[in-house]
Write an enzyme that holds these catalytic residues in place. Structure first.
Site, PDB file in Angstrom:
ATOM      1  N   HIS A   1      -7.238  -4.608  -1.645  1.00 13.73           N
ATOM      2  CA  HIS A   1      -6.543  -5.869  -1.897  1.00 13.73           C
ATOM      3  C   HIS A   1      -7.182  -6.568  -3.081  1.00 13.73           C
ATOM      4  CE1 HIS A   1      -6.520  -5.092   2.482  1.00 13.73           C
ATOM      5  NE2 HIS A   1      -5.234  -5.269   2.313  1.00 13.73           N
TER       6      HIS A   1
ATOM      7  N   HIS B   1       0.832  -1.215   0.000  1.00 13.44           N
ATOM      8  CA  HIS B   1       0.000   0.000   0.000  1.00 13.44           C
ATOM      9  C   HIS B   1       0.865   1.264   0.000  1.00 13.44           C
ATOM     10  CE1 HIS B   1      -3.329  -2.634   0.739  1.00 13.44           C
ATOM     11  NE2 HIS B   1      -2.853  -3.022   1.901  1.00 13.44           N
TER      12      HIS B   1
END
Lengths: 328, 215
Positions: free
Chosen positions: A216, A54
């Protein structure tokens, strides 16, 4: 798979080592995957973390005015409690530690156990859970709303409060207030490729986008055909504004890229979002545009609004200096 | 009659379990790929591999310290959600064994119950959600009933083993409440839950081991 890596099993430690080399004010603890401020501060510590992939989250928000440490898991996988404990011990100055957790089952469990273990060692730990994603009530990885890009604002607010010398309960209360006033919504146009897997985890056809997809690649609310920037802005904002009343208020706006979207497109989206907000009489006090909470190389975006009051405004404006966000 | 498992015995049990789990790699991965990420076997196998590596060290400890170390290793090596659930289970079980020299019939039942309660509470999950709880819970209930009836320890071991196996099998017809399978049209119905199956391997091996150690 075309990626600038050595071995898939080493991506996390090598990325964090590279980050330390670029930012000497940060220190990286090998194997435990903790990035912390090199100088320990005499104040409440604020830490966060989660799966890698991330970037710049989470390690990129370590520095003055935001986090004291970030703990990384493997790609898209929660860090284990032994890593989190290390982050807690490195940063606790005897005034307690606030953990900012995103609402994903793995994170809740691992940070929860780390908290229990820290308390056995007489370290005072509190936690807050970010649940800003209005897309879906539950997700593949969460019970209840996911925590996504709005977490960056929570890091900023909690970090500024801690820097001001507030005690643990006051820092927690500021973080809770931010969380209560933050809503986000995202969409994806292409899947991402996990280094260890080497191929996309799901398929979106050339003319398809998915609304409400998580960071995700977890499923969103609907698949639809490609839209204009104006249409995307409206779809995402409508869902946010139905969920929480932002009318006649001042907000902080984050137009976030998921890692594979050029800034050109994010700025175009920002223009459309701001025009729609103006029509609704919502005043944008501060705007962030860029890759703040990504999903590897996924192309797509998310929009986050945080409703401001005087306290949140002051904390948002307080200076910070981190690899991912600098405010002077 | 009866058994008392020492640290050395428990380490031997871990070695046996590792062999079984290792040999079931393709089967478990296929089960998991049908409804999940496909990484359950890799993760849990890695955990047991590490435990076997340090087994000689584990043998030297008290059962309390042994369980604490197993929990810590599982947490960090398995990682993700399974790691923390197994870690919490072993740490909770360790508390039962504080200041004990070995594990007898009643302690073993308490150990399994402590594990079950820890997994339920840490995972915020319940029976019937198509998870490893659906294997462990019936095994614990059966164990408690056997003790209440004062059954022979060998007979108890057989019954607990069967309850665990039946429990894992019962996940076939359940709808998943958590995890990737939740997003499938049939919510994983028709597939066994891989976490329940690997749990049943552990309990079955443990019960066979207990039988061998009954005087």
């Amino acid at each position: 798979m075309k990626k600038i890596i050595n071995e898939p099993t080493k991506v996390v430690s090598e990325l964090l080592k590279g980050m330390e080399l670029a930012h000497p004010e940060l220190v990286y603890t090998e194997k435990l995957e903790v990035i912390a401020r090199r100088e320990k501060c005499n104040k409440v510590a604020v830490i966060s973390g989660g799966g890698a992939g991330h970037e710049p989250a989470h390690a990129g928000y370590v520095g003055k005015g935001m986090l004291d440490a970030a703990i990384s898991g493997n790609v898209f996988s929660s860090p284990s409690p032994d890593r989190i404990i290390e982050g807690i011990k490195q940063t606790d100055a005897g005034k307690g530690v606030l953990m900012v957790i995103k609402n994903y089952s793995g994170d809740i469990m691992n940070f929860g156990l780390a908290k229990d273990l820290a308390e056995l060692e007489d370290i005072e730990v509190e936690s807050v859970v970010v649940r800003d994603d209005v897309a879906v009530p539950d997700s593949t990885y969460s019970t209840g709303r996911r925590g996504i890009a709005g977490t960056v604002f929570v890091h900023k607010i909690a970090g500024a409060k801690a820097e001001s010398g507030a005690d643990l309960q006051e820092v927690k209360a500021a973080a809770e207030k931010a969380i209560a006033n933050i809503r986000s919504m995202g969409m994806a146009m292409t899947p991402c490729i996990l280094p260890a897997v080497g191929k996309p985890g799901f398929v979106l056809e050339e003319n398809e986008i998915e609304i409400g997809m998580g960071i995700h690649g977890e499923p969103g609310v609907e698949r639809t055909t490609v839209k204009t920037a104006k249409e995307v802005a409206k779809i995402l904002l409508d869902k946010i504004l139905v969920d929480y009343d932002f009318s006649n208020s001042e907000v902080a706006l984050l137009v976030n890229g998921l890692g594979g979207t050029p800034l050109m497109e994010l700025y175009i989206l920002n223009k459309e979002v701001q025009e729609l907000l103006a029509e609704q009489n919502i005043k944008v006090y501060k705007t962030l545009v860029g890759n703040y909470m990504t999903a590897l190389d996924m192309s797509g975006c998310s929009i986050t609004l945080m409703k401001l009051d005087d306290e949140l405004k002051e904390l948002l404006d307080a200076p910070c200096n981190t690899p991912g966000l600098t405010i002077n | 009659m009866g058994f008392q498992l020492t640290s050395k015995d428990y380490a031997d049990y871990i070695r046996k379990t590792y062999e079984l789990i290792y040999s079931k790699g393709d089967y478990i991965t296929a089960l998991d790929s049908a409804t999940g990420d496909g990484d359950h076997w890799t993760n849990i196998n890695m955990g047991f591999e590490k435990l076997v590596e340090v087994a000689e060290e584990l043998e030297q400890k008290s059962v309390f310290e042994e369980f604490m170390q197993i929990g810590t290793i599982m947490m960090s090596v398995i990682g993700g959600s399974s790691g923390v659930l197994y870690g919490s289970a072993y740490l909770a079980a360790a508390k039962v064994l504080k200041e004990k020299e070995s594990i007898g019939n009643e302690e073993l039942c308490q150990v399994l119950d402590a594990m079950l309660q820890a997994i339920i509470s840490r995972g915020n999950a319940q029976k019937g959600w198509k998870t490893m709880i659906d294997c462990l819970a019936p095994a614990v209930e059966c164990y408690q009933a056997c003790i209440a009836q004062g059954l022979d320890e060998k007979v108890t071991a057989d019954q607990v083993k069967q309850a665990a196996i039946d429990g894992a099998e019962s996940t076939r017809d359940m709808e998943a409440v958590r995890g990737r399978a939740t997003y499938q049209a049939n919510k994983g119905v028709g597939h066994l839950d891989p976490g329940a199956v690997t749990m049943s391997y552990q309990i079955a091996t443990l019960m066979d081991f207990v039988k061998e150690h009954c005087e």
